[in-house]
Each structure stands twice: as structure tokens, then as C-alpha cells.
Design an enzyme around this catalytic site. Structure first.
Site, PDB file in Angstrom:
ATOM      1  N   GLY A  17      -0.470  85.473  36.245  1.00 20.21           N
ATOM      2  CA  GLY A  17       0.175  84.869  35.090  1.00 20.21           C
ATOM      3  C   GLY A  17      -0.712  83.977  34.244  1.00 20.21           C
ATOM      4  O   GLY A  17      -1.765  84.389  33.771  1.00 20.21           O
TER       5      GLY A  17
ATOM      6  N   ARG B 284      -9.312  95.078  30.784  1.00 21.09           N
ATOM      7  CA  ARG B 284      -8.945  96.012  31.852  1.00 21.09           C
ATOM      8  C   ARG B 284      -9.792  97.281  31.807  1.00 21.09           C
ATOM      9  O   ARG B 284     -10.106  97.853  32.856  1.00 21.09           O
ATOM     10  CB  ARG B 284      -7.452  96.334  31.761  1.00 21.09           C
ATOM     11  CG  ARG B 284      -6.585  95.163  32.199  1.00 21.09           C
ATOM     12  CD  ARG B 284      -5.111  95.461  32.163  1.00 21.09           C
ATOM     13  NE  ARG B 284      -4.348  94.370  32.774  1.00 21.09           N
ATOM     14  CZ  ARG B 284      -3.029  94.317  32.843  1.00 21.09           C
ATOM     15  NH1 ARG B 284      -2.301  95.304  32.342  1.00 21.09           N
ATOM     16  NH2 ARG B 284      -2.423  93.293  33.412  1.00 21.09           N
TER      17      ARG B 284
ATOM     18  N   GLY C 205       1.362  90.632  38.844  1.00 16.54           N
ATOM     19  CA  GLY C 205       2.391  90.801  39.871  1.00 16.54           C
ATOM     20  C   GLY C 205       1.855  91.157  41.238  1.00 16.54           C
ATOM     21  O   GLY C 205       2.354  90.660  42.255  1.00 16.54           O
TER      22      GLY C 205
ATOM     23  N   LYS D  90       8.585  76.764  37.399  1.00 19.07           N
ATOM     24  CA  LYS D  90       9.765  76.767  38.260  1.00 19.07           C
ATOM     25  C   LYS D  90       9.479  77.108  39.708  1.00 19.07           C
ATOM     26  O   LYS D  90       8.740  78.033  40.004  1.00 19.07           O
ATOM     27  CB  LYS D  90      10.790  77.763  37.704  1.00 19.07           C
ATOM     28  CG  LYS D  90      11.346  77.382  36.341  1.00 19.07           C
ATOM     29  CD  LYS D  90      12.405  78.376  35.891  1.00 19.07           C
ATOM     30  CE  LYS D  90      13.036  77.957  34.566  1.00 19.07           C
ATOM     31  NZ  LYS D  90      14.096  78.911  34.140  1.00 19.07           N
TER      32      LYS D  90
END
Length: 397
Positions: free
Chosen positions: A355, A37, A378, A198
Site C-alpha cells: 500500500g 512493474r 495484497g 485502521k
């Protein structure tokens, strides 16, 4: 969207430029363990510094919830940043008030100053206008180079942008241009690859994508839920049976909008979730009741490769199987490498992020050959979901 870039800035020598960056880096024992980063914000800092601006960095670290937490200070990040920047980086022990003001007053043209964690103040996450005003008073110009924080309407990402001339930094610009090329005005056909454990965590994402892409490959544990909704017995595989109606609703929406949903054509199953577990490839109607589907087989890999070959644009989020443990990484690795090859040959615009995606592409050795890989997490996912990002909205020209 249109937004102001650094190219639109002129005569900034001597100007105080507040730059929102993402320095929320992994730390262990007070030491930075991954500088990715930091490396991404260097071009913007270099450019502003070389043009004579007084570069003042705003950033958060962790979740101190408006309190001063010693091990969430940004001070340990200043030296690694200086080492990579090849220039000194001063540090102020607050991001507003006298400490920050005095440190800024000492800056010469081209100097770089890192201010303390913005989240040490409750006004940051509350987007308190008074806190945003205190920040804005420290600078003449605002630059946001932290796409990863753009989904938050915070004082240093959204509030301040209303009070100063606001511009996108080079990392923010690259991210917005890459995302625009993938879903804003893409070259069709567009293929999305969405994997992960999921369906429940990606309902909004899937519902948005089926209205925007031409083909949607669903992999990972998510695929089990869709297959079960189609009447396939998935044995002991990870499966959200209670979301069968949701899966059917998404498939119906895809059919209505002309989006082809691509589900596995075969299954790699095992009875243990561990590296090197005994496994076999079976047809979808032959998944043993005591086994788990942990990857897809050669027929599915061929099918995904064919869809990649048919696409001009690829958006990728999530692995196709349990890529963390061999041999259940085969499909993810094969598909990622195939997409990378197509990209290298100039036949595919490939944008990935969110992710486990970055880890999966790095595992496959394919990340460097994708057109763009976002580390925003996110913010990238919310963009895929079609949500407005406050930190980006605030930069609109």
C-alpha cells in the site's frame, strides 16, 4: 520453502516458456504512465530470451470479469515493454486457442510474445482446470515471476503450475528470498513497523507479527485505537473505539510471546486536516478534545530510532503519520531515513512493502537504500498475515 529457480533450467533453446508476469500497470488515455512493474520483469525475460527460449508472457490487466473489455487489453503494453527490453515484442489477441497457437508457431528462438489479458476468460479467476490445461498446452515450461498475483489461486498462477515443470522467475525469487530473510529465518532482533489508518484492516497482520517479531512499532491512525484502549483521550483523532477489546487482545498476545509493543510517546495535533495546518506537539495526556493527532513528535521519533538501532532485521508496512501532507510527514521521513542509513552501513536488513509504504519511502527518499521494497501490495500483506500464497505454494520443489 524450497522452490525451483531459473538456475535449475538447462537446455531451454527452442523450448516454449510460459512466463506469468505482472503488467497491471497504470494507464491514462491508452498510454502507460508508470513502467515500474515492466522494469521488474525484464531480467527474467532477458535471461530466457538470451538462452534461446521462446518467451510467452501471461498477464492480467484490470478486472474485466471474464469479458472482453477494450480498454483492458494488454496490447498498449507491448510497445513500452519492447522499448525497455530493447527487442521486439509480438502480441496475440487471445491467451488461448488458435490466435495464441498461431502466434507461438511463428516464434523463433529468443523471440518474445505477449498474450492477451488472461482475465478475458472466466476460467482464469475460477481456476478452471480446463482453462489451465488450455494455457499449459501452449508451453513446455512454466515460470512465475508475478509475486504480486501469487495470493490468487487462478489458472495462470496456480492451475498451470500443476501441469508443467514450474520455476520461479528472478523477481519472484528475489521477493521470496527477501521475505524469507525478514520473517522466515531472520537475524534477530526483528523489528516490525506497522502504520496506517485502521486497525480493522490489519488485525490478522498484527496477530501474526506479535508471535514472530521481537519489537512492534504501531503508528498512524492505528496507534490511536491502541492508545484509546489504554485509556488515553485521543480527542477527535481517527480512532476505532469499537476495536478496543481487539487492541487489548493483541497487546496481551504480544506480552505472552515476548514481543515489545512500542506506541507513541507524544503527539503532533492539529484542528484541521490540511497542509500547513497550525499544529503543536503535546504529551499523550494533553491531547485537546477538539484536536486530531496527525503525527508523532520528537520523543516518539527518538524512541523509534532507538528500536531501529537495536534491530538486525526490519519489516515495515505503513506510515507513522499523515505523511501525504506536510508537516505531518516528519516522523515517517525521519524513521525511514534512519532505517535507510542503518541499512547502507550494513547494520540492518530492511524489507518493506504494501500500500502506502512504497509511496512513503519514496517521499522520504529512502526506498533505494532499503534492502528490499516490495511493490506486490495484497500479496505482501497476506504474507505478513502468515497466509499461504497459492501461487508460491505451487512452486515448491
Amino acid at each position: 520453502m524450497t522452490f525451483k529457480k531459473l538456475d535449475d533450467l538447462s537446455d531451454i533453446a527452442g523450448k516454449r516458456v510460459l512466463v506469468r508476469v505482472d503488467l497491471n500497470v497504470p494507464m491514462n488515455g491508452g498510454k502507460v504512465t508508470d513502467t515500474t512493474r515492466i522494469e521488474r520483469v525484464l531480467p527474467t525475460i532477458h535471461e530466457l530470451s538470451e538462452k534461446g527460449a521462446k518467451v510467452i508472457l501471461l498477464a492480467h490487466f484490470g478486472r474485466p470479469k471474464g469479458q472482453r473489455v477494450a480498454d483492458m487489453s494488454l496490447e498498449p503494453v507491448a510497445q513500452p515493454l519492447a522499448d525497455l527490453l530493447l527487442a521486439p515484442v509480438d502480441f496475440a489477441d487471445d491467451c488461448v486457442g488458435k490466435s495464441a497457437e498461431d502466434a507461438i508457431a511463428e516464434l523463433s528462438d529468443g523471440d518474445v510474445l505477449l498474450l492477451e489479458n488472461t482475465r478475458f476468460h472466466a476460467g482464469e479467476e475460477k481456476n478452471d482446470p480446463a482453462f489451465a490445461k488450455d494455457l499449459a498446452e501452449l508451453g513446455d515450461i512454466y515460470v512465475n515471476d508475478a509475486f504480486s498475483a501469487a495470493h490468487r489461486a487462478h489458472g495462470s498462477t496456480e492451475g498451470i503450475a500443476k501441469l508443467l515443470p514450474a520455476y520461479a522467475g528472478r523477481t519472484m525469487q528475489a521477493e521470496l528470498e527477501a521475505l524469507g530473510s525478514a520473517l522466515g529465518e531472520p537475524k534477530r532482533p526483528v523489528l516490525a513497523v506497522v502504520g496506517g489508518a485502521k486497525v480493522s484492516s490489519k488485525i490478522d497482520l498484527l496477530e501474526n507479527l506479535v508471535g514472530k517479531v521481537d519489537m512492534l512499532v504501531i503508528g498512524g491512525g492505528m496507534a490511536n485505537t491502541f492508545m484509546a484502549a489504554n485509556g488515553i483521550n485521543v480527542g477527535k483523532s481517527l480512532c476505532e473505539h469499537d476495536l478496543a477489546d481487539t487492541a487489548r487482545r493483541i497487546m496481551a498476545a504480544a506480552e505472552k510471546s515476548g514481543c515489545e509493543i512500542v506506541l507513541p510517546a507524544d503527539a503532533v495535533v492539529a484542528r484541521e486536516f490540511k497542509a500547513g495546518a497550525e499544529n503543536e506537539t503535546v504529551a499523550l495526556d494533553a491531547i485537546p478534545s477538539d484536536a486530531m493527532m496527525l503525527d508523532v513528535g520528537s520523543a516518539s521519533i527518538t524512541k523509534v530510532a532507538e528500536k531501529i538501532d537495536a534491530a538486525n532485521t526490519l519489516v515495515w508496512n505503513g506510515p507513522l503519520g499523515a505523511f501525504e501532507i506536510a508537516p505531518f510527514d516528519k516522523a515517517t521521513v525521519a524513521a525511514a531515513r534512519h532505517a535507510a542509513e542503518r541499512t547502507k552501513s550494513g547494520k540492518l536488513n530492511s524489507v518493506a512493502g504494501g500500500g502506502d509504504t512504497v509511496a512513503a519511502l519514496n517521499h522520504a527518499g529512502a526506498a533505494d537504500d532499503f534492502s528490499y521494497v516490495s511493490t506486490a501490495g495484497g500479496a505482501f500483506l497476506e504474507w505478513l498475515e502468515g497466509k499461504e500464497l497459492p501461487g508460491v505454494k505451487a512452486l515448491e520443489a
